[in-house]
Design an enzyme around this catalytic site. Structure first.
Site, PDB file in Angstrom:
ATOM      1  N   CYS A  77       1.196  -1.527   0.370  1.00  0.00           N
ATOM      2  CA  CYS A  77      -0.396  -0.227   0.149  1.00  0.00           C
ATOM      3  C   CYS A  77       0.597   0.876  -0.045  1.00  0.00           C
ATOM      4  O   CYS A  77       0.554   2.524  -0.829  1.00  0.00           O
ATOM      5  CB  CYS A  77      -1.372  -0.167   0.921  1.00  0.00           C
ATOM      6  N   CYS A  83      -1.565   1.702  -2.688  1.00  0.00           N
ATOM      7  CA  CYS A  83      -2.279   3.151  -2.668  1.00  0.00           C
ATOM      8  C   CYS A  83      -1.680   4.213  -2.344  1.00  0.00           C
ATOM      9  O   CYS A  83      -2.799   4.941  -3.147  1.00  0.00           O
ATOM     10  CB  CYS A  83      -3.517   2.876  -1.101  1.00  0.00           C
ATOM     11  N   LYS A 119      -0.259   5.414  -5.868  1.00  0.00           N
ATOM     12  CA  LYS A 119      -1.247   5.249  -7.061  1.00  0.00           C
ATOM     13  C   LYS A 119      -2.402   6.487  -6.119  1.00  0.00           C
ATOM     14  O   LYS A 119      -2.792   6.581  -7.639  1.00  0.00           O
ATOM     15  CB  LYS A 119      -2.198   4.034  -6.642  1.00  0.00           C
ATOM     16  N   TYR A 151     -10.171  -3.792 -10.596  1.00  0.00           N
ATOM     17  CA  TYR A 151      -9.285  -2.328  -9.794  1.00  0.00           C
ATOM     18  C   TYR A 151      -8.430  -1.631 -10.233  1.00  0.00           C
ATOM     19  O   TYR A 151      -7.753  -0.363 -10.597  1.00  0.00           O
ATOM     20  CB  TYR A 151      -9.047  -2.625  -8.160  1.00  0.00           C
ATOM     21  N   GLU A 184      -8.040   1.465 -12.544  1.00  0.00           N
ATOM     22  CA  GLU A 184      -7.522   2.937 -11.982  1.00  0.00           C
ATOM     23  C   GLU A 184      -6.147   3.924 -13.549  1.00  0.00           C
ATOM     24  O   GLU A 184      -6.179   4.566 -13.339  1.00  0.00           O
ATOM     25  CB  GLU A 184      -6.872   2.696 -10.348  1.00  0.00           C
ATOM     26  N   HIS A 208     -27.063  21.288   0.751  1.00  0.00           N
ATOM     27  CA  HIS A 208     -27.229  21.553  -0.306  1.00  0.00           C
ATOM     28  C   HIS A 208     -26.434  22.965  -1.226  1.00  0.00           C
ATOM     29  O   HIS A 208     -25.733  23.668   0.073  1.00  0.00           O
ATOM     30  CB  HIS A 208     -28.708  22.490  -0.483  1.00  0.00           C
ATOM     31  N   GLU A 261     -25.756  14.848  -1.155  1.00  0.00           N
ATOM     32  CA  GLU A 261     -27.189  15.300  -0.718  1.00  0.00           C
ATOM     33  C   GLU A 261     -28.268  13.669  -1.933  1.00  0.00           C
ATOM     34  O   GLU A 261     -29.851  13.790  -1.146  1.00  0.00           O
ATOM     35  CB  GLU A 261     -27.567  16.002  -1.316  1.00  0.00           C
TER      36      GLU A 261
HETATM   37  P1  NDP Z   1      -8.578  -8.117  -9.502  1.00  0.00           P
HETATM   38  O1  NDP Z   1      -9.117  -9.322  -9.254  1.00  0.00           O
HETATM   39  O2  NDP Z   1      -9.596  -6.624  -8.956  1.00  0.00           O
HETATM   40  O3  NDP Z   1      -9.089  -8.521 -10.922  1.00  0.00           O
HETATM   41  C1  NDP Z   1      -8.146  -8.626 -11.963  1.00  0.00           C
HETATM   42  C2  NDP Z   1      -8.800  -8.602 -13.555  1.00  0.00           C
HETATM   43  O4  NDP Z   1      -7.992  -9.190 -14.449  1.00  0.00           O
HETATM   44  C3  NDP Z   1      -9.851  -8.988 -13.899  1.00  0.00           C
HETATM   45  O5  NDP Z   1     -10.987  -7.740 -14.232  1.00  0.00           O
HETATM   46  C4  NDP Z   1      -9.814 -10.799 -13.918  1.00  0.00           C
HETATM   47  O6  NDP Z   1     -10.503 -11.124 -15.543  1.00  0.00           O
HETATM   48  C5  NDP Z   1      -8.639 -10.182 -15.416  1.00  0.00           C
HETATM   49  N1  NDP Z   1      -7.801 -10.751 -15.245  1.00  0.00           N
HETATM   50  C6  NDP Z   1      -7.323 -12.437 -14.226  1.00  0.00           C
HETATM   51  N2  NDP Z   1      -6.836 -13.063 -14.587  1.00  0.00           N
HETATM   52  C7  NDP Z   1      -6.472 -13.133 -16.339  1.00  0.00           C
HETATM   53  C8  NDP Z   1      -5.504 -13.247 -17.515  1.00  0.00           C
HETATM   54  N3  NDP Z   1      -4.852 -14.777 -17.193  1.00  0.00           N
HETATM   55  N4  NDP Z   1      -6.095 -12.664 -18.829  1.00  0.00           N
HETATM   56  C9  NDP Z   1      -6.540 -11.937 -19.012  1.00  0.00           C
HETATM   57  N5  NDP Z   1      -7.129 -11.070 -17.595  1.00  0.00           N
HETATM   58  C10 NDP Z   1      -7.027 -11.748 -16.873  1.00  0.00           C
HETATM   59  O7  NDP Z   1      -7.024  -7.493  -9.439  1.00  0.00           O
HETATM   60  P2  NDP Z   1      -6.295  -6.455  -9.331  1.00  0.00           P
HETATM   61  O8  NDP Z   1      -4.956  -6.446  -9.955  1.00  0.00           O
HETATM   62  O9  NDP Z   1      -7.173  -5.221 -10.439  1.00  0.00           O
HETATM   63  O10 NDP Z   1      -6.362  -5.493  -7.928  1.00  0.00           O
HETATM   64  C11 NDP Z   1      -5.885  -6.616  -7.109  1.00  0.00           C
HETATM   65  C12 NDP Z   1      -6.714  -6.724  -5.426  1.00  0.00           C
HETATM   66  O11 NDP Z   1      -6.244  -5.345  -5.252  1.00  0.00           O
HETATM   67  C13 NDP Z   1      -8.059  -6.027  -6.135  1.00  0.00           C
HETATM   68  O12 NDP Z   1      -9.280  -6.921  -6.080  1.00  0.00           O
HETATM   69  C14 NDP Z   1      -8.478  -4.716  -4.737  1.00  0.00           C
HETATM   70  O13 NDP Z   1      -9.288  -5.895  -3.671  1.00  0.00           O
HETATM   71  C15 NDP Z   1      -6.935  -4.282  -4.661  1.00  0.00           C
HETATM   72  N6  NDP Z   1      -7.170  -3.170  -4.914  1.00  0.00           N
HETATM   73  C16 NDP Z   1      -7.967  -2.544  -4.389  1.00  0.00           C
HETATM   74  C17 NDP Z   1      -8.048  -0.904  -4.705  1.00  0.00           C
HETATM   75  C18 NDP Z   1      -8.601  -0.107  -4.182  1.00  0.00           C
HETATM   76  O14 NDP Z   1      -9.220   0.071  -2.864  1.00  0.00           O
HETATM   77  N7  NDP Z   1      -8.731   1.270  -5.132  1.00  0.00           N
HETATM   78  C19 NDP Z   1      -6.937  -0.648  -5.903  1.00  0.00           C
HETATM   79  C20 NDP Z   1      -5.935  -1.499  -6.520  1.00  0.00           C
HETATM   80  C21 NDP Z   1      -5.894  -2.974  -5.790  1.00  0.00           C
HETATM   81  P3  NDP Z   1     -12.622 -11.340 -14.747  1.00  0.00           P
HETATM   82  O15 NDP Z   1     -13.313 -10.581 -14.397  1.00  0.00           O
HETATM   83  O16 NDP Z   1     -12.854 -12.008 -15.545  1.00  0.00           O
HETATM   84  O17 NDP Z   1     -11.971 -12.266 -13.251  1.00  0.00           O
END
Ligand code: NDP
Length: 451
Positions: free
Chosen positions: A42, A47, A50, A176, A180, A434, A439
């Site tokens: 983080c 976080c 980012k 996510y 982002e 407001h 709101e």
């Molecule tokens: P996520 O699990 O959120 O998303 C992974 C994405 O990659 C999904 O869209 C998934 O598709 C896709 N994917 C997975 N495997 C493959 C593949 N082999 N080929 C192509 N696409 C693939 O992971 P992130 O890496 O974005 O983030 C990890 C975690 O970190 C998040 O779940 C969150 O909990 C945390 N995080 C939180 C943030 C915040 O609070 N603002 C910011 C950043 C991270 P599919 O939908 O099909 O599975």
């Protein structure tokens, strides 16, 4: 038997540092090991950096919006190098603060990779250390799928340290991190294509939010290609050629994968001790974060419960109070608010409509899509979206979803309301602020009955 420490924590990220600090304040003798930098994902490469990059990126839109308010904004230019240097300085400062937290709380830091020798013994380099309890807080690491040419791709780790801003970047994934970073690069001026393997980004979020955000990102210039996935990446003299599974090719200067994160359990020696792992390598734990070996606990992303920093911190606190504070309590994973720092932001707490229908059958839906006041003079076409999901028998608000400026700030307070089990009648009885986007949450009276 006497041990060197009461607690040895592996991993000095958000969860590990909080657990060690609180355990120490409760009288435990604590040590912690970190193989990279104190602060964890983080603070060092998640976080915090980012969000700094999101701020940087958003200025592009702010400059444009300012013109509608009478400001003549001169020629704009952006220095990626300055941004990265300033960001690194801030991360170094925070890294120092985390070192001080450990020092001021009498937590001994072992710099190096820790492995388990037996249920009470760890090794860090050539040092052998014993502890009554062990806490695994090793986090997770980006997964890079096995695609030919993947060595030419970066993950978010490298995105924070690029020498220059890529003119054209492909972001792979629809979660996510992908959403982002697509926004960050788009705002800073890159030509961004987001490739997602299914038909709608942000799987797991409320479907209306997913559709609405997808439209907003597209309006801002991000090219979202759904049902699209790279089959091959090739390096050329002037960039990269990415061949998709459907045979199309795209050219770019950088390709970033944000395709999920794997729990960091490999090579720790957990399985040999009888610590059970889930199929994806995450540590199996009870509600009190205890593993299948009674003196070994685990918190944070390595347990793959909810991979969010405040959740890891919460789990770390609950662990410390359970084991050293004589106040056993489970970590609470219900109604955890979260935000996606996309542009515009998403703030969400509670159930999605699909989850609520599954759980309760019939639900009442309130939703509103509107042009935020700021956009009336700026000329921006950005819209905002607010949705409430209510369980009709109890009148409880079971889900709130917001897309729009400051959604992250707003959803934090809404989270308190849901934690207090607020009803729709209580939302309605609350006077709005407001004019504000927030709101809308307390002024929606008409049930949604279909388009
Ligand atoms: P996520 O699990 O959120 O998303 C992974 C994405 O990659 C999904 O869209 C998934 O598709 C896709 N994917 C997975 N495997 C493959 C593949 N082999 N080929 C192509 N696409 C693939 O992971 P992130 O890496 O974005 O983030 C990890 C975690 O970190 C998040 O779940 C969150 O909990 C945390 N995080 C939180 C943030 C915040 O609070 N603002 C910011 C950043 C991270 P599919 O939908 O099909 O599975």
């Amino acid at each position: 038997m006497t041990f060197d420490y009461d607690l040895f924590v592996i991993g000095a990220g958000s969860g590990g540092v909080r657990a060690s600090r609180i355990s120490s304040s409760l009288g435990a003798r604590v040590a912690i090991a970190e193989e990279f930098r104190v602060g964890g994902t983080c603070v060092i490469r998640g976080c915090v950096p980012k969000k700094l990059l999101v701020y940087a990126s958003h200025f592009a839109e702010d400059f444009k919006d300012a013109e509608g308010y009478g400001w003549a904004v001169g020629e704009r230019s952006h220095s990626w190098k300055t941004l990265i240097e300033n960001k690194d300085r801030e991360i170094n400062r925070l890294n120092g603060i985390y070192h001080n937290i450990l020092k001021n709380n009498n937590v001994t830091l072992y710099e190096g990779r820790a492995t388990l020798v037996d249920k009470n013994t760890v090794k860090v380099g050539d040092r052998t250390i014993t502890a009554k309890y062990i806490l695994i807080a090793t986090g997770a690491t980006p997964v890079m799928p096995d695609v030919p040419g993947i060595e030419h791709a970066i993950s978010s780790n490298e995105a924070f340290h690029l020498d220059e801003l890529p003119k054209r970047i492909i972001v792979v994934g629809g979660g996510y991190i992908a959403v982002e970073f697509a926004g960050i690069f788009n705002g800073l001026g890159s030509d961004v294509t987001l490739l997602y393997r299914r038909d709608l980004i942000l799987r797991g979020f409320d479907d209306d939010v997913r559709t609405f955000l997808s439209g907003e990102l597209t309006k801002k210039g991000i090219k979202i290609e759904t049902n699209a996935n790279p089959a091959r990446i090739e390096k050329r003299a002037n960039g990269l050629t990415v061949t998709l599974e459907d045979g199309r090719t795209l050219e770019c200067d950088a390709i970033m994968y944000a395709t999920g994160r794997d729990p960091n359990t490999k090579g720790l020696g957990l399985e040999a001790l009888g610590v059970e792992l889930k199929e994806n390598g995450a540590v199996k734990v009870t509600a009190q974060s205890q593993t299948t070996v009674d003196n070994i606990y685990a918190v944070g992303d390595v347990t793959d419960r909810i991979a969010l920093t405040p959740v890891a911190i919460h789990e770390g606190m609950a662990f410390a109070e359970t084991v050293f504070g004589g106040r056993p309590r489970a970590a609470d994973h219900e109604n955890v608010p979260s935000a996606v720092f996309s542009q515009p932001q998403v703030g969400t707490v509670g159930l999605t409509e699909a989850q609520a229908r599954e759980k309760y059958g019939a639900v009442d839906i309130y939703k509103s899509q509107f042009r935020p006041m700021k956009m009336t003079l700026s000329g921006s076409s950005e819209q905002a979206f607010v949705k409430l999901i209510v369980e009709p028998k109890s009148d409880l608000v079971v889900g709130v979803h917001i897309v729009g400026g400051d959604a992250a700030e707003i959803i934090q307070s809404v989270g308190i309301a849901l934690k207090c089990k607020a009803t729709k009648a209580q939302f309605d009885a609350t006077v709005g602020v407001h004019p504000s986007l927030a709101e809308e949450i307390v002024t929606m009276r008409e049930k949604y009955t279909g388009d």
